[in-house]
Design an enzyme around this catalytic site. Structure first.
Site, mmCIF file in Angstrom:
data_model
loop_
_atom_site.group_PDB
_atom_site.id
_atom_site.type_symbol
_atom_site.label_atom_id
_atom_site.label_comp_id
_atom_site.label_asym_id
_atom_site.label_seq_id
_atom_site.Cartn_x
_atom_site.Cartn_y
_atom_site.Cartn_z
ATOM 1 N N LEU A 162 -5.907 0.824 -23.965
ATOM 2 C CA LEU A 162 -5.778 2.009 -22.691
ATOM 3 C C LEU A 162 -4.753 1.168 -21.846
ATOM 4 C CD1 LEU A 162 -9.129 2.787 -21.754
ATOM 5 C CD2 LEU A 162 -7.476 4.174 -22.800
ATOM 6 N N ASP A 163 -3.768 1.488 -21.248
ATOM 7 C CA ASP A 163 -2.200 1.317 -20.569
ATOM 8 C C ASP A 163 -3.696 0.487 -19.432
ATOM 9 O OD1 ASP A 163 -0.510 2.088 -21.928
ATOM 10 O OD2 ASP A 163 -0.782 4.114 -20.101
ATOM 11 N N LYS A 164 -2.879 -0.503 -18.413
ATOM 12 C CA LYS A 164 -3.167 -1.381 -18.053
ATOM 13 C C LYS A 164 -3.792 -0.800 -17.046
ATOM 14 C CE LYS A 164 -1.545 -4.549 -13.789
ATOM 15 N NZ LYS A 164 -0.869 -5.569 -13.828
ATOM 16 N N THR A 166 -5.032 2.613 -16.755
ATOM 17 C CA THR A 166 -5.407 3.813 -16.492
ATOM 18 C C THR A 166 -7.022 3.438 -17.005
ATOM 19 O OG1 THR A 166 -3.880 4.696 -18.320
ATOM 20 C CG2 THR A 166 -6.007 5.668 -18.754
ATOM 21 N N ARG A 268 1.013 10.489 -21.052
ATOM 22 C CA ARG A 268 2.124 10.773 -19.425
ATOM 23 C C ARG A 268 3.994 10.879 -20.170
ATOM 24 N NH1 ARG A 268 1.691 3.958 -18.174
ATOM 25 N NH2 ARG A 268 3.665 4.358 -16.872
#
Length: 343
Positions: A162-164, A166, A268
């Site tokens: 997961l993105d930082k 998110t 996104r």
């Protein structure tokens, strides 16, 4: 005769006791006497031939950083030519990357655990894997401290990211066999990953699911971003996402997202391609949030077949407080029962 026959490197020098007091115990000092083969060669080449275990590019960084002297004079140019009899002194400093894969105790929100795997609710702000700018304090470091089994599995058992910024659910493997099985399941689209996103824009698709199937790759005009790229040499990798509007109020929309592929920043990018960037996602044109200070994206549901137990597992993670507060500020409502049951 080997190229190193006349390049003589001494063993590591004894460190100054003061180094430990200064926190410099990761410095390894070496001295090199340049012989016949090293005569006329570049400084960085001689260092690369003389010292094993360090890349030439890293040695060039040390030269530029002032960690190398030739005949007691500081040299900062890698292309400096050496002569027979020159004495080169170098301080080999441990890189941040070399110190990245170390245990770091941290609180982990473990939703489920058995002998084979963990399911974790990752908070926003936590980086998953060490990378430039974030070599420490990552989920990988936390997993290495959580249990010794993670040190025996590549990437500490992390099979997806997961993105930082998110939040939400992730599955982590405790063994290589389970990791391999989960990687295959993800590749075969047998792991269900569902998200909630808050966006601003005009949702014109009614209650029907809107599917976006457009390739994603590096943005040719900005290498720090991803983009939908489907033309010429910049063509990206296939990416597919389903979107469903769960609620809307004015131009604010709560969207359910289902991933079929796992491209970087996929949700996104696909939302931005519909002219509906996520709230607080400045990278892709999102407006500032009223409460939330990171992209409004949360991994709400995770489903998969357990690799060894062979039974289906389903996990739900309610949105964190900042996400909930943003929903309230925008007049949006989240109902857990509205999350689709996917086959």
């Amino acid at each position: 005769m080997k190229d190193t026959d006349f390049i003589i490197s001494t063993p590591p020098l004894e460190s100054d006791p003061a180094d430990a007091e200064l926190g410099l115990d990761d410095i390894d000092c070496r001295q090199i006497l340049v012989g016949e083969i090293g005569h006329g060669q570049r400084l960085d080449k001689v260092l690369a031939l003389s010292i094993q275990g360090f890349s030439r590019s890293y040695l060039q960084q040390l030269i530029a950083a002032g960690a190398v002297n030739v005949n007691a004079r500081p040299i900062d140019k890698p292309a400096t030519k050496l002569r027979i009899g020159d004495t080169v002194h170098i301080e080999l400093r441990a890189t941040e990357q070399s110190k990245a894969f170390l245990p770091e105790a941290m609180p982990l929100n473990v939703v489920y655990e058995d002998a084979d795997l963990l399911v974790i609710h990752k908070p926003a702000g936590l980086v998953v894997h060490p990378a430039p700018g974030n070599w420490t304090g990552t989920l990988l470091n936390g997993l290495l401290a959580y249990a010794t089994c993670f040190s025996e599995v590549p990437r500490a058992g992390i099979v997806h990211r997961l993105d930082k910024d998110t939040s939400g659910l992730m599955v982590v493997a405790k063994s290589r066999s389970v990791m391999d099985a989960l990687v295959v399941a993800i590749a075969n689209r047998e792991v269900g990953r569902q998200y909630l996103a808050i966006a601003k824009g005009s949702w014109s698709y009614g209650k029907a699911t809107k599917t976006v199937e457009r390739p994603i790759g590096r943005d040719p005009s900005n290498r720090l971003r991803m983009a939908v790229v489907d033309l010429g040499q910049h063509a990206g990798k296939p990416a597919k996402t389903d979107f469903l509007c769960l609620d809307q109020c004015g131009d604010a929309v709560l969207v359910h997202c289902r991933l079929y592929t796992g491209r970087t920043h996929q949700i996104r990018v696909h939302m931005a391609s519909m002219r509906m960037p996520l709230v607080a996602d400045a990278v892709y044109g999102g407006v500032s949030g009223q409460v939330i200070r990171r992209q409004a994206l949360h991994a709400v549901k995770l489903t998969f077949i357990h690799p060894t137990l062979k039974r289906p597992l389903t996990f739900m993670a309610p949105p964190p407080p900042d996400f909930e507060a943003e929903l309230h500020a925008l007049g949006l409502r989240y109902n857990e029962s509205a999350i689709p049951e996917l086959g």
